[in-house]
Every structure is written in C-alpha cells, then in structure tokens.
Design a protein around this motif. Structure first.
Motif, PDB file in Angstrom:
ATOM      1  N   LEU A  45       0.848  -1.194   0.000  1.00  0.00           N
ATOM      2  CA  LEU A  45       0.000   0.000   0.000  1.00  0.00           C
ATOM      3  C   LEU A  45       0.883   1.242   0.000  1.00  0.00           C
ATOM      4  O   LEU A  45       1.876   1.298   0.733  1.00  0.00           O
ATOM      5  CB  LEU A  45      -0.895   0.000   1.247  1.00  0.00           C
ATOM      6  CG  LEU A  45      -1.867   1.166   1.420  1.00  0.00           C
ATOM      7  CD1 LEU A  45      -2.983   1.108   0.369  1.00  0.00           C
ATOM      8  CD2 LEU A  45      -2.475   1.154   2.824  1.00  0.00           C
ATOM      9  N   VAL A  97       0.864   5.561   0.403  1.00  0.00           N
ATOM     10  CA  VAL A  97       0.127   6.748   0.848  1.00  0.00           C
ATOM     11  C   VAL A  97       0.978   7.960   0.499  1.00  0.00           C
ATOM     12  O   VAL A  97       2.132   8.067   0.927  1.00  0.00           O
ATOM     13  CB  VAL A  97      -0.157   6.718   2.368  1.00  0.00           C
ATOM     14  CG1 VAL A  97      -0.972   7.944   2.778  1.00  0.00           C
ATOM     15  CG2 VAL A  97      -0.891   5.437   2.763  1.00  0.00           C
ATOM     16  N   VAL A 114      -6.158   7.751   3.063  1.00  0.00           N
ATOM     17  CA  VAL A 114      -6.489   6.414   2.566  1.00  0.00           C
ATOM     18  C   VAL A 114      -7.279   5.683   3.642  1.00  0.00           C
ATOM     19  O   VAL A 114      -6.905   5.704   4.823  1.00  0.00           O
ATOM     20  CB  VAL A 114      -5.211   5.618   2.214  1.00  0.00           C
ATOM     21  CG1 VAL A 114      -5.562   4.190   1.809  1.00  0.00           C
ATOM     22  CG2 VAL A 114      -4.444   6.311   1.091  1.00  0.00           C
ATOM     23  N   LEU A 165      -8.858   2.066   5.114  1.00  0.00           N
ATOM     24  CA  LEU A 165      -8.852   0.607   5.106  1.00  0.00           C
ATOM     25  C   LEU A 165     -10.200   0.140   5.619  1.00  0.00           C
ATOM     26  O   LEU A 165     -10.594   0.507   6.730  1.00  0.00           O
ATOM     27  CB  LEU A 165      -7.752   0.055   6.024  1.00  0.00           C
ATOM     28  CG  LEU A 165      -6.297   0.144   5.588  1.00  0.00           C
ATOM     29  CD1 LEU A 165      -5.402  -0.457   6.670  1.00  0.00           C
ATOM     30  CD2 LEU A 165      -6.078  -0.567   4.267  1.00  0.00           C
ATOM     31  N   LYS A 200      -6.996  -5.064   9.496  1.00  0.00           N
ATOM     32  CA  LYS A 200      -6.841  -3.607   9.409  1.00  0.00           C
ATOM     33  C   LYS A 200      -6.032  -3.053  10.586  1.00  0.00           C
ATOM     34  O   LYS A 200      -5.032  -2.355  10.391  1.00  0.00           O
ATOM     35  CB  LYS A 200      -8.220  -2.934   9.377  1.00  0.00           C
ATOM     36  CG  LYS A 200      -9.170  -3.478   8.312  1.00  0.00           C
ATOM     37  CD  LYS A 200     -10.495  -2.765   8.295  1.00  0.00           C
ATOM     38  CE  LYS A 200     -11.262  -2.802   9.602  1.00  0.00           C
ATOM     39  NZ  LYS A 200     -11.650  -4.150  10.033  1.00  0.00           N
ATOM     40  N   MET A 247      -2.142  -1.398  10.993  1.00  0.00           N
ATOM     41  CA  MET A 247      -1.861  -0.087  11.593  1.00  0.00           C
ATOM     42  C   MET A 247      -0.826  -0.219  12.708  1.00  0.00           C
ATOM     43  O   MET A 247       0.108   0.582  12.810  1.00  0.00           O
ATOM     44  CB  MET A 247      -3.157   0.497  12.158  1.00  0.00           C
ATOM     45  CG  MET A 247      -4.233   0.724  11.117  1.00  0.00           C
ATOM     46  SD  MET A 247      -3.952   2.210  10.163  1.00  0.00           S
ATOM     47  CE  MET A 247      -4.857   3.368  11.173  1.00  0.00           C
ATOM     48  N   LEU A 287      -2.512   7.872  11.968  1.00  0.00           N
ATOM     49  CA  LEU A 287      -3.196   6.591  11.830  1.00  0.00           C
ATOM     50  C   LEU A 287      -4.430   6.622  12.719  1.00  0.00           C
ATOM     51  O   LEU A 287      -4.320   6.761  13.936  1.00  0.00           O
ATOM     52  CB  LEU A 287      -2.275   5.438  12.241  1.00  0.00           C
ATOM     53  CG  LEU A 287      -0.895   5.408  11.572  1.00  0.00           C
ATOM     54  CD1 LEU A 287      -0.059   4.265  12.129  1.00  0.00           C
ATOM     55  CD2 LEU A 287      -1.023   5.290  10.064  1.00  0.00           C
ATOM     56  N   SER A 316      -0.814  13.108   6.055  1.00  0.00           N
ATOM     57  CA  SER A 316      -1.141  11.830   5.424  1.00  0.00           C
ATOM     58  C   SER A 316      -1.915  11.021   6.466  1.00  0.00           C
ATOM     59  O   SER A 316      -1.486  10.938   7.620  1.00  0.00           O
ATOM     60  CB  SER A 316       0.124  11.081   5.015  1.00  0.00           C
ATOM     61  OG  SER A 316       0.872  11.839   4.087  1.00  0.00           O
ATOM     62  N   ILE A 348      -4.166   7.352   7.381  1.00  0.00           N
ATOM     63  CA  ILE A 348      -4.772   6.047   7.112  1.00  0.00           C
ATOM     64  C   ILE A 348      -5.904   5.902   8.119  1.00  0.00           C
ATOM     65  O   ILE A 348      -5.691   5.996   9.328  1.00  0.00           O
ATOM     66  CB  ILE A 348      -3.787   4.884   7.242  1.00  0.00           C
ATOM     67  CG1 ILE A 348      -2.596   5.079   6.321  1.00  0.00           C
ATOM     68  CG2 ILE A 348      -4.486   3.565   6.909  1.00  0.00           C
ATOM     69  CD1 ILE A 348      -1.572   3.952   6.376  1.00  0.00           C
ATOM     70  N   ALA A 398     -11.844   9.667   2.868  1.00  0.00           N
ATOM     71  CA  ALA A 398     -10.681   9.195   2.112  1.00  0.00           C
ATOM     72  C   ALA A 398     -10.644   9.657   0.659  1.00  0.00           C
ATOM     73  O   ALA A 398     -11.674   9.820   0.014  1.00  0.00           O
ATOM     74  CB  ALA A 398     -10.642   7.672   2.153  1.00  0.00           C
ATOM     75  N   GLN A 458      -8.399  -2.018  -4.304  1.00  0.00           N
ATOM     76  CA  GLN A 458      -8.099  -0.648  -3.901  1.00  0.00           C
ATOM     77  C   GLN A 458      -8.246   0.285  -5.091  1.00  0.00           C
ATOM     78  O   GLN A 458      -8.062  -0.107  -6.244  1.00  0.00           O
ATOM     79  CB  GLN A 458      -6.717  -0.525  -3.280  1.00  0.00           C
ATOM     80  CG  GLN A 458      -5.544  -0.890  -4.147  1.00  0.00           C
ATOM     81  CD  GLN A 458      -4.217  -0.638  -3.426  1.00  0.00           C
ATOM     82  OE1 GLN A 458      -3.977   0.441  -2.900  1.00  0.00           O
ATOM     83  NE2 GLN A 458      -3.357  -1.639  -3.407  1.00  0.00           N
TER      84      GLN A 458
END
Length: 331
Positions: free
Chosen positions: A30, A32, A38, A40, A48, A52, A178, A208, A210, A223, A237
């Motif tokens: 993946l 980013v 993004v 999940l 998931k 992380m 995250l 950024s 997730i 997202a 994806q």
C-alpha cells in the motif's frame, strides 16, 4: 511521479505461540502520498488494525513475526532500533486509538498528558507546551478548552475524549496520522462531527492519514482512496469513486449491498454476506473469499490470486472482475 510518503511492500504479520502461527496480514502492499487520506475497510478480523499497529511497531515483539518493508519518508520502520522507534512515535507518526478511555492515562489530566508528550520530543518549556495544548484543544473544538485541560479522561464525554485523543496525536506535529476506527464507540451525530474534523485537519495541516473503518460510507467521507481488506489481504483498492461506481471484487460488492441507503423500502432486509471469515491459522488455498463467494468456480480454490490492474488508480485481486461489475450494474 514523486515517491510515496509511506510505502508498504509485501507486509506479513504472523502471531506465534499457538499450535499454528496466526497469519493476520498476508502480502499487503500500500502507498500513501504526502497529504493523502487512505481508508482501510473490511470486517472484523480482516487485518486492518494489525496493519496499523505494524506501521507503529506496536504488536507484541516477542510473538510477532514480521516480513516485508514499511518505508516512511525514506526509512524502513521494520529495521528501526527501539530508540529510533521512540523518536518516531508521536513526532513523525501518531495514532488515534479506537477507545480513548483505554488509550489515555486515567491518573493524569489531559493537559498534563499532552504537555509530557510534547516535552518528550521537543526542548520546550512546560508553559509553552501547555499553550500549545490549549491551542490544540481549541483547534479540535473542545468547548471551554482552558478549563478542560485540567480534566481527567473519565470527566469527559466519549466525543470530547476522542477530540482530546486527536489533539494528543497532533501535539508533536506528525506527518502521518493513523486513525483506528476513531468513531466506533460514538453516536451517529458525533461520528459525523469527528469525521468532518479529521478531514478538515488533514487538509489544513497537509497530513497523510490512514483511516480504519467498517463503514464504507464513512470511508467515502474521509478518504481520497480506499483499500478493502479480507483475511489479511488487500483484495481491492482505488479511489472512492472507483469502488462505489465500479466495484470489481465480490467482497467489495457484498459490503456495498449490506449497507442501508436512502432508496431502501421501509422494512426491507439488508443483504448479508453469507458464511464467516476464514481461520487465519488455517487459511484455505486459492482465494480466501471463495468459500463465501457467489461467483466462485473450481479455479478460485487453488493457486495464488494476483492483484490485477484495472485502470490507472484501480486494482482488484479476483478472477471474476467483469462478472462482478455486471452484477453491480444490474442492481
């Protein structure tokens, strides 16, 4: 094209200690970009949260087997020393946990926890750190922010605790955030507020992100791109538009069909995906979704299913890409 800010390649996470290793994450790749969000998505147990925690190296070291690479701004997190990891966590990458009441320390005020975090990473006075904590509380829209700094976690509502958790995560100005199901324990109105807040912060600060969620509707709100996980793999994806308008994996289609929307007739039943996720200690050959899939054929139960490129931004790990799209178009 510039290199991604975060690049995960062939990540594998297995937990040992039982009769067989539990393969929680299998060959996940993946990217980013800087300032990209993004999501999940997937059922519980799809890998998931383990993904992380692997990015932050928070899975228990003694019984976790890691493979692959996690490159953050040019450095492989899986090769970092404990000292390097301590410098990374909070300062370069920070995490918003699913349940802030468990993640926050109950014996310290929220202000003290933020001040301690800032001073751990920066040579700054307590007064300056507290001023930044107040600024963060105001930024995440906690009412009466100055007095709330002296509150303990149990003295705040679930929504306010989650905002305080976001403020703590942002306290050292990380570049990667995250968010592990940050709205799960909140009611619908507060969920929307937190989602909009995260999106606003991401745009304003160039973060950024997730974002982990069960809710594909929430993923679309937050997202730029969405990655669908099943049995420790990313099975599809693409951009939010790709997945909503032209899903290519039967599991993605099943997730879309199992959510309520405004066009539903009152009293109609939601369509559930039949069966249950596989045992991660005893994964089947071939596609792990095949035993639950309405399009599966004999070939789906054997061999490795590779990710296929559909368009510039869209990929799916399935042998029935066209049939899935036809099923979606027929609805």
């Amino acid at each position: 094209m510039s290199a991604p800010f975060l690049s995960i390649r062939n990540l594998g996470v297995a937990f040992t200690g039982g009769t067989r290793p539990v393969r929680a994450v299998n060959d996940v790749s993946l990217d980013v970009g800087q300032g990209e969000a993004v999501a999940l998505i997937g059922e519980s147990g799809s890998g998931k949260s383990v993904t992380m925690r692997a990015i932050m190296r928070l899975n228990p070291e003694k019984r976790t087997r890691l493979q692959g690479s996690i490159d953050l701004d040019g450095r492989d997190i899986l090769k970092m020393t404990p000292r390097e990891l301590r410098a990374l966590r909070g300062a370069q990458a920070a995490m918003i946990f699913q349940e802030p009441l468990l993640a926050l320390d109950p014996v310290y005020s929220l202000g003290d926890q933020i001040v301690e975090t800032i001073r751990r990473h920066e040579p700054i006075s307590r007064e300056a750190a507290r001023a930044r904590a107040l600024e963060l509380f105001e930024r995440v829209r906690i009412p009466s922010a100055k007095s709330r700094l002296d509150n303990y976690p149990h003295e705040m509502s679930g929504g306010m605790r989650q905002r305080a958790m976001i403020a703590l995560a942002l306290s050292c100005r990380p570049k990667l955030l995250l968010a592990d199901e940050p709205t799960t324990a909140l009611d619908a109105t507060v969920q929307i507020q937190v989602l909009l807040l995260l999106r606003e912060l991401q745009r304003d600060l160039g973060l950024s992100i997730i974002f982990v969620t069960h809710d594909i509707g929430a993923a679309v709100e937050v997202a730029d791109r969405i990655a669908v996980m099943y049995a420790g793999q990313i099975v599809e994806q693409g951009t939010a538009r790709d997945l909503i308008r032209s899903p290519r994996h039967p599991y993605t289609l099943g997730l879309l069909k199992s959510r309520a929307d405004g066009a539903m007739v009152k009293g109609a039943r939601l369509e559930a995906i039949p069966g249950a996720p596989p045992d991660l200690a005893n994964l089947p050959d071939g596609c792990p979704f095949a035993p639950r899939c309405f399009l599966a054929e004999d070939a789906c139960h054997t061999g490795r299913i590779e990710m296929q490129q559909i368009g510039a931004t869209h990929q799916a790990r399935c042998r029935k890409l066209a049939q899935t799209l036809d099923m979606h178009a027929a609805q």
